[in-house]
Scaffold this motif. Structure first.
Motif, PDB file in Angstrom:
ATOM      1  N   PRO A 214      -5.563  23.344 -34.253  1.00  0.00           N
ATOM      2  CA  PRO A 214      -6.272  22.673 -35.784  1.00  0.00           C
ATOM      3  C   PRO A 214      -7.378  23.370 -35.156  1.00  0.00           C
ATOM      4  O   PRO A 214      -8.099  23.224 -34.049  1.00  0.00           O
ATOM      5  CB  PRO A 214      -6.348  21.978 -36.188  1.00  0.00           C
ATOM      6  N   VAL A 215      -8.189  24.027 -36.087  1.00  0.00           N
ATOM      7  CA  VAL A 215     -10.088  24.213 -36.160  1.00  0.00           C
ATOM      8  C   VAL A 215     -10.163  24.167 -37.238  1.00  0.00           C
ATOM      9  O   VAL A 215     -10.257  24.921 -38.646  1.00  0.00           O
ATOM     10  CB  VAL A 215     -10.677  25.093 -35.863  1.00  0.00           C
ATOM     11  N   LEU A 216     -11.159  22.745 -37.499  1.00  0.00           N
ATOM     12  CA  LEU A 216     -11.911  22.873 -38.821  1.00  0.00           C
ATOM     13  C   LEU A 216     -12.985  24.309 -38.877  1.00  0.00           C
ATOM     14  O   LEU A 216     -13.908  24.526 -38.312  1.00  0.00           O
ATOM     15  CB  LEU A 216     -13.088  21.843 -38.790  1.00  0.00           C
ATOM     16  N   SER A 217     -13.408  24.534 -40.042  1.00  0.00           N
ATOM     17  CA  SER A 217     -14.059  25.329 -41.103  1.00  0.00           C
ATOM     18  C   SER A 217     -14.954  24.955 -42.231  1.00  0.00           C
ATOM     19  O   SER A 217     -14.888  23.699 -42.624  1.00  0.00           O
ATOM     20  CB  SER A 217     -13.545  26.930 -41.119  1.00  0.00           C
ATOM     21  N   ARG A 232     -17.078  20.177 -50.663  1.00  0.00           N
ATOM     22  CA  ARG A 232     -16.295  19.512 -51.519  1.00  0.00           C
ATOM     23  C   ARG A 232     -15.333  20.258 -51.316  1.00  0.00           C
ATOM     24  O   ARG A 232     -14.385  20.184 -52.236  1.00  0.00           O
ATOM     25  CB  ARG A 232     -17.001  20.862 -52.997  1.00  0.00           C
ATOM     26  N   GLN A 233     -14.857  20.820 -50.274  1.00  0.00           N
ATOM     27  CA  GLN A 233     -13.278  21.061 -49.733  1.00  0.00           C
ATOM     28  C   GLN A 233     -13.289  21.333 -48.367  1.00  0.00           C
ATOM     29  O   GLN A 233     -14.426  21.901 -47.685  1.00  0.00           O
ATOM     30  CB  GLN A 233     -13.302  22.899 -50.592  1.00  0.00           C
ATOM     31  N   ALA A 234     -12.357  20.717 -48.227  1.00  0.00           N
ATOM     32  CA  ALA A 234     -12.268  21.837 -46.225  1.00  0.00           C
ATOM     33  C   ALA A 234     -10.673  22.540 -45.471  1.00  0.00           C
ATOM     34  O   ALA A 234     -10.296  22.767 -46.473  1.00  0.00           O
ATOM     35  CB  ALA A 234     -11.506  20.262 -45.714  1.00  0.00           C
ATOM     36  N   THR A 235     -11.897  23.173 -44.579  1.00  0.00           N
ATOM     37  CA  THR A 235     -10.727  24.092 -44.114  1.00  0.00           C
ATOM     38  C   THR A 235     -10.388  23.810 -42.800  1.00  0.00           C
ATOM     39  O   THR A 235     -11.128  23.957 -42.095  1.00  0.00           O
ATOM     40  CB  THR A 235     -11.364  26.064 -44.969  1.00  0.00           C
ATOM     41  N   LEU A 236      -8.740  24.559 -43.025  1.00  0.00           N
ATOM     42  CA  LEU A 236      -8.590  24.465 -41.747  1.00  0.00           C
ATOM     43  C   LEU A 236      -7.402  25.520 -40.910  1.00  0.00           C
ATOM     44  O   LEU A 236      -6.898  25.687 -42.249  1.00  0.00           O
ATOM     45  CB  LEU A 236      -7.708  22.811 -41.500  1.00  0.00           C
ATOM     46  N   TYR A 237      -7.600  25.826 -39.826  1.00  0.00           N
ATOM     47  CA  TYR A 237      -6.733  27.448 -39.650  1.00  0.00           C
ATOM     48  C   TYR A 237      -5.961  26.025 -38.458  1.00  0.00           C
ATOM     49  O   TYR A 237      -6.355  25.588 -37.722  1.00  0.00           O
ATOM     50  CB  TYR A 237      -7.551  28.234 -39.092  1.00  0.00           C
ATOM     51  N   ALA A 238      -4.773  27.226 -38.536  1.00  0.00           N
ATOM     52  CA  ALA A 238      -4.255  26.967 -36.976  1.00  0.00           C
ATOM     53  C   ALA A 238      -2.589  27.756 -37.074  1.00  0.00           C
ATOM     54  O   ALA A 238      -2.389  28.257 -37.873  1.00  0.00           O
ATOM     55  CB  ALA A 238      -3.200  25.448 -37.542  1.00  0.00           C
ATOM     56  N   LEU A 261      -5.479  24.930 -45.949  1.00  0.00           N
ATOM     57  CA  LEU A 261      -4.908  24.826 -44.792  1.00  0.00           C
ATOM     58  C   LEU A 261      -4.023  27.314 -44.506  1.00  0.00           C
ATOM     59  O   LEU A 261      -3.115  27.724 -45.372  1.00  0.00           O
ATOM     60  CB  LEU A 261      -3.720  24.783 -44.640  1.00  0.00           C
ATOM     61  N   VAL A 262      -4.334  27.673 -43.643  1.00  0.00           N
ATOM     62  CA  VAL A 262      -4.361  29.450 -43.047  1.00  0.00           C
ATOM     63  C   VAL A 262      -3.817  29.128 -42.193  1.00  0.00           C
ATOM     64  O   VAL A 262      -4.704  28.463 -41.247  1.00  0.00           O
ATOM     65  CB  VAL A 262      -6.186  29.525 -43.080  1.00  0.00           C
ATOM     66  N   LEU A 263      -2.944  29.640 -41.843  1.00  0.00           N
ATOM     67  CA  LEU A 263      -2.054  30.374 -40.935  1.00  0.00           C
ATOM     68  C   LEU A 263      -2.654  31.858 -40.490  1.00  0.00           C
ATOM     69  O   LEU A 263      -2.071  32.415 -41.351  1.00  0.00           O
ATOM     70  CB  LEU A 263      -1.032  29.997 -40.445  1.00  0.00           C
TER      71      LEU A 263
END
Length: 325
Positions: A214-217, A232-238, A261-263
Motif C-alpha cells: 500500500p501507498v498513501l496519497s 477531508r479524505q484518505a486515498t490509498l493505493y494497493a 481504496l484503489v487497486l
C-alpha cells in the motif's frame, strides 16, 4: 461509477486485485473477473467470458452489445447505471437507464507511458539517459523515445549536457495534471467516524499485513509533508484488496466516503526510487507515500473549499524541490 451502482442495488463490492472483485448479495457471493472498457461498448468489443464469473464494465453499452455480452457469459454493469448480473441461479437486473442506442465515439485518451516518463524525469532531475528513463519508468526505450519527442514538441523537455531534463517544471506539472487519464483499476469507497489520519493508518497497516504494497496519497500524504489543511479524505493505493470492515470502516458511496481504496492499473503510482518513500505519522509510525504526481492528482480531486490551496502548495513544493519521487 459502477461500484456505486452495485452498492445502491444491495451488492457489496470487495476488491481482490486489479482484475477481480468479490460481489456479495444476500447469501450469494462470488469472485468476478473484471474487464473495463472506458467508452461505449459495441458488439465487436464482446468476446467470450474468460472465467465462470466475469463482469464487463463499460462507460455505457448498446442494446445489441448487452445482449451479446449476456449470451457470451458476461455480467454487465455500466458507469451510467445499466446492467444485469448472474448470481448462482439468479439474475439481478439493476434499476438503471436504458442501454445506449446511438453512441458517440469519444476522443481517444493518451496512454500512460508519457506520464511515467515525466515522473521519471522529475525523479532524475540532474539529467538522464534514455535507458535510465526506461529503467525508472518501467517502459521500453522505443516508448520512451516517442514520449520524449512528444514532450519536446510541447517545449517541456530538452537534451542537455547530462541527458534529458525538464526545462519547464511548472508547465510540465500543469500539462501532466490536465491530461493524465487517471489510475484505472478498481476503486471502492469506505466511511469511518475516527479522525482521517487514524483511519488511513489502520487501513495502511491492514493492507501492509496482507503484503499488498500500500501507498498513501491525497490529503493525508500532503498533510504529512506540510500541514496545509485538515485532511477531508484518505486515498490509498494497493496491489491487492482487503476487507476494511474489519478495522471499523463501512462501504460507502463516493460522496459520503472518508476513505478511497484503489487497486490501479497504472504502476507509476508507486514512487520511482529503489526504496519506499516513508513519512512519519505522529503517534502511529512510518507510512509509505505514493508518487508525488499521484498525490498531486488526488489533491486535485479532493473535496472542500480550501482544496485548491493544498493543491497549489503541493505543486509549488514539486516545482521548487530537486528530485521529486
Amino acid at each position: 461509477m459502477w461500484v456505486a451502482t452495485l452498492e445502491e442495488n444491495g451488492i457489496a463490492v470487495l476488491p481482490i486485485d486489479s482484475e477481480h472483485v468479490r460481489l456479495t448479495h444476500d447469501d450469494d457471493s462470488a469472485v468476478f473477473f473484471v474487464l473495463t472498457i472506458p467508452r461505449v461498448a459495441r458488439t465487436h468489443d464482446i468476446k467470450p467470458a474468460p472465467e465462470r464469473h466475469a463482469l464487463l464494465v463499460p462507460r455505457s453499452i448498446t442494446s445489441a452489445a448487452l445482449e451479446r455480452a449476456w449470451a457470451a457469459g458476461w455480467s454487465v454493469v455500466t458507469d451510467d447505471g445499466a446492467g444485469q448480473l448472474r448470481f448462482a441461479q439468479r439474475t439481478l437486473r439493476l434499476n438503471s437507464a436504458d442501454a445506449t442506442q446511438t453512441p458517440r465515439r469519444p476522443r481517444g485518451r493518451p496512454g500512460r507511458t508519457v506520464f511515467s516518463v515525466v515522473r521519471a524525469l522529475f525523479a532524475l532531475d540532474q539529467g538522464a539517459r534514455q535507458d535510465e528513463i526506461a529503467e525508472f519508468a518501467h517502459v521500453g526505450q522505443a516508448a520512451v523515445s516517442k514520449a520524449l519527442n512528444r514532450l519536446v514538441n510541447l517545449n517541456l523537455v530538452a537534451r542537455g549536457e547530462h541527458g534529458w531534463q525538464v526545462t519547464d517544471r511548472a508547465g510540465a506539472l500543469s500539462w501532466w495534471l490536465a491530461h493524465y487519464p487517471g489510475p484505472g483499476g478498481l476503486e471502492t469507497h469506505w466511511f469511518g467516524v475516527d479522525p482521517i489520519n487514524e483511519q488511513a493508518y489502520r487501513a495502511y497497516r491492514a493492507l501492509d499485513t496482507e503484503r499488498a504494497n500500500p501507498v498513501l496519497s491525497g490529503d493525508v500524504a500532503a498533510d504529512l509533508v506540510a500541514a496545509w489543511r485538515t485532511p477531508r479524505q484518505a486515498t490509498l493505493y494497493a496491489q491487492r484488496g482487503t476487507d476494511l470492515s474489519v478495522i471499523g470502516l463501512t462501504p460507502s458511496d463516493a460522496s459520503a466516503s472518508t476513505m478511497t481504496l484503489v487497486l490501479p492499473d497504472d504502476p507509476g503510482i508507486w514512487p520511482i526510487s529503489k526504496a519506499p518513500v516513508l513519512l512519519e505519522m505522529r503517534g502511529h509510525g512510518d507510512i509509505a507515500r505514493a508518487n508525488a504526481f499521484q498525490v498531486l492528482y488526488d489533491l486535485s480531486r479532493s473535496p472542500g473549499p480550501d482544496a485548491d490551496e493544498a493543491l497549489d502548495a503541493w505543486r509549488t513544493w514539486m516545482i521548487e524541490s530537486d528530485a521529486v519521487l
